[in-house]
Structure formats: C-alpha cells, structure tokens
Design a protein around this motif. Sequence first.
Motif: not given
Length: 118
Positions: A66-71, A73-81
């Motif tokens: 889970l990556k949290v941006d400056s605002k 907001n959480k975004k799931n960037i996922g495990p290695p593909s």
Amino acid sequence: MRSSPSRLLVFKKCAEKLHVKCKKSLWLDVATRWNSTYLMLEVAEKFEKVFVRLGQSELRYMSYFLKVDSKGNKKNIGPPSLEDWENARTLLKVFKDLLHGYIEIFWLIAYYIKFFLQ
C-alpha cells in the motif's frame, strides 16, 4: 521484505511448504553498497514461489504494497508481477556479466603488477 521475527517465520514456513531448498537468507538493498542489489535479487529469485504464494494467501504481506500519496490516499501497487521477476532475472544477468568482467580486469591488473615488481 521488511524484517521482523514473525514475518520471517511466516516466510520460512511458506518456503518449507513449497520445498524451496535455498539456505541463504533474504537481503535488504543498501544504497551505499554497490553489490547489495545483486545479492538481494539473487536470493529473492530463489524464493520467487514463496513471494507469489504469500501474495495469494497472506493479507499482511499484501499490506506492504500500500502506497500512501501526499494527500493520504492509499494505492495498492501490488507484489512483484511476472514481468517484475523477468526484469529481475535480466538485471541479474547484467550484474553477473559485469562482475565477471571486473574479476577478469582485477586479475589482469594483479598479474601486471606482479610482473613489473619482479
């Protein structure tokens, strides 16, 4: 993989279930050591099946992505593909070729130094 005793235990149990025979431990990348990325990828590749399985079955493992941006907001960037693993293998090959070249140059220089000192 972030380090903690409980995470390491889950990882080791998963590796045992999948019959991964690597005795090496996972490395963390160190920005100040030129070879740490190589060492990290070399060992991680051996545990690829474990990382894939953890991505399918461990909710705590997935939370690492889970990556949290400056605002906030959480975004799931996922495990290695699969593409990430292929890129890692390509990078390892480049590292191995470079390392082999450096070793050859080192021994050539050492030979010349020895020759001129005699």
